[in-house]
Each structure stands twice: as structure tokens, then as C-alpha cells.
Scaffold this active site. Structure first.
Site, PDB file in Angstrom:
ATOM      1  N   ASP A 118       1.009  -1.327   0.096  1.00 38.72           N
ATOM      2  CA  ASP A 118       0.249  -0.044   0.101  1.00 38.72           C
ATOM      3  C   ASP A 118       1.010   1.147  -0.156  1.00 38.72           C
ATOM      4  O   ASP A 118       0.250   1.863  -0.637  1.00 38.72           O
ATOM      5  CB  ASP A 118      -0.862   0.380   1.213  1.00 38.72           C
ATOM      6  CG  ASP A 118       0.315  -0.162   2.166  1.00 38.72           C
ATOM      7  OD1 ASP A 118       0.487  -1.168   2.832  1.00 38.72           O
ATOM      8  OD2 ASP A 118      -0.604   0.643   2.905  1.00 38.72           O
ATOM      9  N   ASP A 142       1.412  -9.722   3.491  1.00 40.13           N
ATOM     10  CA  ASP A 142       0.250  -9.326   4.317  1.00 40.13           C
ATOM     11  C   ASP A 142      -1.397  -9.539   3.500  1.00 40.13           C
ATOM     12  O   ASP A 142      -2.522  -9.978   4.271  1.00 40.13           O
ATOM     13  CB  ASP A 142      -0.059  -8.085   4.307  1.00 40.13           C
ATOM     14  CG  ASP A 142       1.359  -8.234   5.773  1.00 40.13           C
ATOM     15  OD1 ASP A 142       2.314  -8.993   6.090  1.00 40.13           O
ATOM     16  OD2 ASP A 142       2.079  -7.057   5.867  1.00 40.13           O
ATOM     17  N   ARG A 186       0.944  -8.026   9.819  1.00 37.81           N
ATOM     18  CA  ARG A 186       0.308  -6.331  10.537  1.00 37.81           C
ATOM     19  C   ARG A 186      -0.482  -6.314  10.480  1.00 37.81           C
ATOM     20  O   ARG A 186      -1.079  -6.913  11.458  1.00 37.81           O
ATOM     21  CB  ARG A 186       1.587  -5.506   9.320  1.00 37.81           C
ATOM     22  CG  ARG A 186       2.206  -4.788   9.908  1.00 37.81           C
ATOM     23  CD  ARG A 186       2.997  -3.785   8.319  1.00 37.81           C
ATOM     24  NE  ARG A 186       3.862  -2.975   9.236  1.00 37.81           N
ATOM     25  CZ  ARG A 186       4.256  -2.945  10.272  1.00 37.81           C
ATOM     26  NH1 ARG A 186       5.011  -4.030  11.295  1.00 37.81           N
ATOM     27  NH2 ARG A 186       4.794  -1.715  11.538  1.00 37.81           N
TER      28      ARG A 186
HETATM   29  O1  F6P Z   1       4.653  -6.489   5.958  1.00 37.60           O
HETATM   30  C1  F6P Z   1       5.229  -7.674   5.691  1.00 37.60           C
HETATM   31  C2  F6P Z   1       5.899  -8.488   6.690  1.00 37.60           C
HETATM   32  O2  F6P Z   1       6.223  -9.212   7.008  1.00 37.60           O
HETATM   33  C3  F6P Z   1       4.512  -7.514   8.046  1.00 37.60           C
HETATM   34  O3  F6P Z   1       4.139  -8.423   7.606  1.00 37.60           O
HETATM   35  C4  F6P Z   1       5.739  -7.487   9.278  1.00 37.60           C
HETATM   36  O4  F6P Z   1       4.888  -6.888  10.346  1.00 37.60           O
HETATM   37  C5  F6P Z   1       7.153  -6.061   8.832  1.00 37.60           C
HETATM   38  O5  F6P Z   1       6.725  -6.675   7.075  1.00 37.60           O
HETATM   39  C6  F6P Z   1       8.284  -6.508   9.210  1.00 37.60           C
HETATM   40  O6  F6P Z   1       9.092  -5.609   9.152  1.00 37.60           O
HETATM   41  P1  F6P Z   1      10.677  -5.315   8.911  1.00 37.60           P
HETATM   42  O7  F6P Z   1      11.103  -6.212   7.419  1.00 37.60           O
HETATM   43  O8  F6P Z   1      10.129  -4.066   8.473  1.00 37.60           O
HETATM   44  O9  F6P Z   1      11.369  -6.778  10.615  1.00 37.60           O
END
Ligand code: F6P
Length: 380
Positions: A118, A142, A186
Site C-alpha cells: 500500500d 500480508d 501486520r
Molecule cells: O509487511 C510485511 C511484513 O513482513 C509484515 O508482515 C511485518 O509486520 C513486517 O513486514 C516486518 O517488517 P520488517 O521487515 O521491517 O521487520
């Protein structure tokens, strides 16, 4: 007539990124169009850092269909409309999009493909308002991008979570325990709900239904009465108790940018509470980045290829400023404006506001109805 296109991959990686890149490059080559790939998403566009992508043998985009990650990298927290820069020892946020627009003009890029979720598509829409031809491709494990039934990467994440549930099943059964699996997603419960159904879980806690832990405990005790002294509970990282708050483990991106919370820890909380309420032993497993890495499922390979080829087809037709989508099972496209929804202000976007236009699990969704029909407790 378009002659040159460019791809950027933005946001957290998913399995299927490379399959989309390959499909765009192949379709471009079949139409004698040159294809560039910006390195590390919007950051590469800002720094004009790119490679030429080619699928001929031994070239960078050859043999990448089953490969995890992204051959051109990806960046999180790279909103060039609200970009963190140091000024006089202080961090300030600036709109650097004009530099990107200049780079696109200088490189004579006729269309930019934005592979992302998004936030990425919001920036793509903002670029379209600056006169750039963009075509978005919906990516995220997600599955929460508006206007499409499915994003690439989601099916692989569900498949990894399902295998984890299968494995927890046998160890849980052997030791008469409650096995909790915390999955990503998320602010949306798609991964948790679909994997709970696929793996035969007993309880699924999702952000869209604030949970009452007593209800989950009741389900587990009912199973005990039936002689089933183990249970499987899938918890989405964004699940929260009724009247409770999101469980945040840390900040991400060094606290820079919007939506920089690192979710995590709700599974462990649920495990402790269920132990207390049921008297059974509980163990929590956090699945984490396993859901994003490695080879894509065949479903994701095909979906990614469809999305990539369609994106290039739209560019050839001169149909810009749209997102490739699957609607009612059909490959299609929708204006990016619709994807952005109420979030029309140029600049910062947070994933957890009504403006962000995320596609969350609706109570009318077949997955919710199916889960309820077969007795999966949803914490209510
Ligand atoms: O949006 C994808 C995602 O894997 C989510 O499910 C998770 O909360 C987030 O990204 C984790 O983010 P990062 O890679 O910044 O730890």
C-alpha cells in the site's frame, strides 16, 4: 510507442518478486523494449542507481523464476515524498520526489513499474500526479492491498505457515500441549486465518476480531472433554485483546518514518494466559521471516508471472497509473487513485489509519464463515 521501462521493488521482500521481474523483462524483450531495474526500490530511483535487466542466457534476469528475494533489492522506509535527511545535525523530512522525476526524464523512461504494497502504491499514485507513467503490481505477504483479491507472495507465506502448523501438530499431540504459532500479517489477519484453516488449527486470533482469551480457553477445554489434550492456536502478530493494545516488540528502521513499529510478542502473551486458564502447558513459536524467504509456491510463480506480463501489456496499450489486480478470479487493472482511497494527501502514509485503505479481513469473507462453520474459535 514506448522504448524503455524500469522496475522497482519496494517494501518487505516476498517470494515471487523475481518471478514478476522476469515476466516484465521477458514481455518487454519480446516487444523490443529495454528494461531497467532500480536498485533498492525508490532509493535507487532517488540515487539514479540502476542495472539493465536481460533474460538471455547468463544474464541477470535469467533463471530467477524460483529464486527468493529480489535481484534488484528492495527498500523499506523509502518514501521519497517524505524522506529523512540530516540537516544541521537534525533529522528533517523532505519531499525529494522532484529528483526522481528528473532522473526518469533524464533516463528517458516511458513507464515505471512499482512492485509493492500500500505504501509503495501510494507513492506510485503521487508520482502519477507529477506526470510519471506508472503501473503498480500488488506485492505483500500480508495480502492487504486494496482493490485486489490477492497479492503475490501471500500464497507462499500461507504455505510456509501451514507447514509450520503441521509440524507443531505432531509435537503438540505427543506432549499434550497447547502449541501457539505467531504469524506475520501486520494489521490484517489473512495469513493467520487461511493457514489456520489449511493446517486444521483450533483457534485463530486475528486483528479484525479483538479477542477474549476466555473464549479461546473454553474451546481448548471443550476439546479436552472430548479426549483431545492438545490444541493448535494461530495468532496474527497484529491481534489484540478486547480493549487491549497492539503488542509491539521494538521500533524498526531506527524509528525513522511512519509506521515504524516492529510488531511481535502477542503469541507469548497468549501462551501464558492460556496456561493459566487451562492448566495445560503451552509453547509459542514465532514464524517470522521464514514466511518471506525462499522459493515461491507454484501458485505464486504463476500469479507473479500473470501480474508481470499484464503490467507490461498495459504499458504497451498506454494504460498507465493503474494497479494490476485479480478481481473475481480475473486478471484486470484498477486506477491507482482507487487503491489509494481516502489517503489522497501527498506525503506520509501510516499503515494503521483509516486513510491507509488497507484491505482487512471482512466478517463476510468466506474464510471467516468457513472457520466458524467448522468450529475454529476466533476469540469471540
Ligand atoms: O509487511 C510485511 C511484513 O513482513 C509484515 O508482515 C511485518 O509486520 C513486517 O513486514 C516486518 O517488517 P520488517 O521487515 O521491517 O521487520
Amino acid at each position: 510507442m514506448i522504448k524503455k521501462v524500469a522496475i522497482l521493488a519496494n517494501g518487505g521482500d516476498v517470494s515471487g518478486f523475481n518471478a514478476v521481474i522476469r515476466a516484465i523483462v521477458k514481455t518487454a524483450q519480446n516487444n523490443n523494449i529495454e528494461c531497467l531495474g532500480f536498485i533498492d526500490g525508490y532509493r535507487g530511483l532517488l540515487n539514479n542507481d540502476y542495472v539493465v535487466l536481460e533474460t538471455s542466457s547468463n544474464c541477470n534476469a535469467s533463471g530467477i523464476l524460483p529464486k527468493g528475494g529480489s535481484i534488484i533489492g528492495s527498500s523499506t522506509n523509502a518514501n521519497v515524498f517524505n524522506y529523512p535527511v540530516e540537516e544541521n545535525g537534525e533529522r528533517v523530512y523532505k519531499d525529494l520526489s522532484e529528483i526522481c522525476v528528473e532522473n526518469i526524464k533524464k533516463d528517458k523512461i516511458d513507464c515505471l513499474f512499482t512492485l509493492g504494497g500500500d505504501g509503495t502504491q501510494k507513492s506510485a499514485r503521487d508520482f502519477s500526479l507529477r506526470g510519471v507513467n506508472v503501473i503498480g503490481v500488488p506485492k505483500t505477504i500480508d495480502n492487504d492491498v486494496a482493490c485486489t483479491d490477492i497479492t503475490f507472495g501471500y500464497n507462499t507465506a500461507v504455505s510456509v505457515a501451514t507447514e509450520a502448523i503441521d509440524r507443531l501438530h505432531t509435537t503438540g499431540e505427543t506432549h499434550h500441549r497447547i502449541m501457539i504459532l505467531e504469524v506475520m500479517g501486520r494489521y490484517a489477519g489473512w495469513i493467520a486465518l487461511e493457514s489456520a484453516i489449511a493446517g486444521g488449527a483450533d483457534v485463530a486470533l486475528i486483528p479484525e476480531i479483538p479477542y477474549d482469551i476466555e473464549k479461546a480457553a473454553q474451546k481448548i477445554m471443550e476439546r479436552r472433554k472430548q479426549g483431545k489434550d492438545f490444541s493448535i492456536v494461530v495468532v496474527a502478530e497484529g491481534a489484540k485483546a478486547k480493549g487491549g493494545e497492539l503488542v509491539v516488540k521494538d521500533t524498526r528502521n531506527n524509528g525513522i518514518g511512519v509506521d515504524n513499529t516492529k510488531l511481535g510478542g502477542v503469541g507469548e502473551q497468549v501462551a501464558k494466559q492460556l496456561e493459566k486458564l487451562t492448566g495445560l502447558e503451552a509453547r509459542c513459536t514465532v514464524l517470522g521471516y521464514m514466511q518471506r524467504g525462499g522459493i515461491p509456491t507454484s501458485f505464486d510463480r504463476v500469479l507473479s508471472t500473470k501480474y508481470g506480463a499484464k503490467a507490461m501489456e498495459l504499458a504497451l496499450e498506454g494504460k498507465f497509473n493503474v494497479l494490476t489486480v485479480i478481481k473475481d478470479g480475473k486478471l484486470n487493472s484498477v486506477p491507482l487513485e482507487e487503491v489509494v482511497g481516502n489517503n489522497t494527501k501527498i506525503g506520509a502514509v501510516s499503515g494503521n489509519t483509516p486513510e491507509s485503505n488497507l484491505r482487512k479481513v471482512s466478517m463476510e469473507d468466506d474464510l471467516v464463515k468457513t472457520a466458524r462453520n467448522i468450529g475454529i474459535n476466533l476469540g469471540d
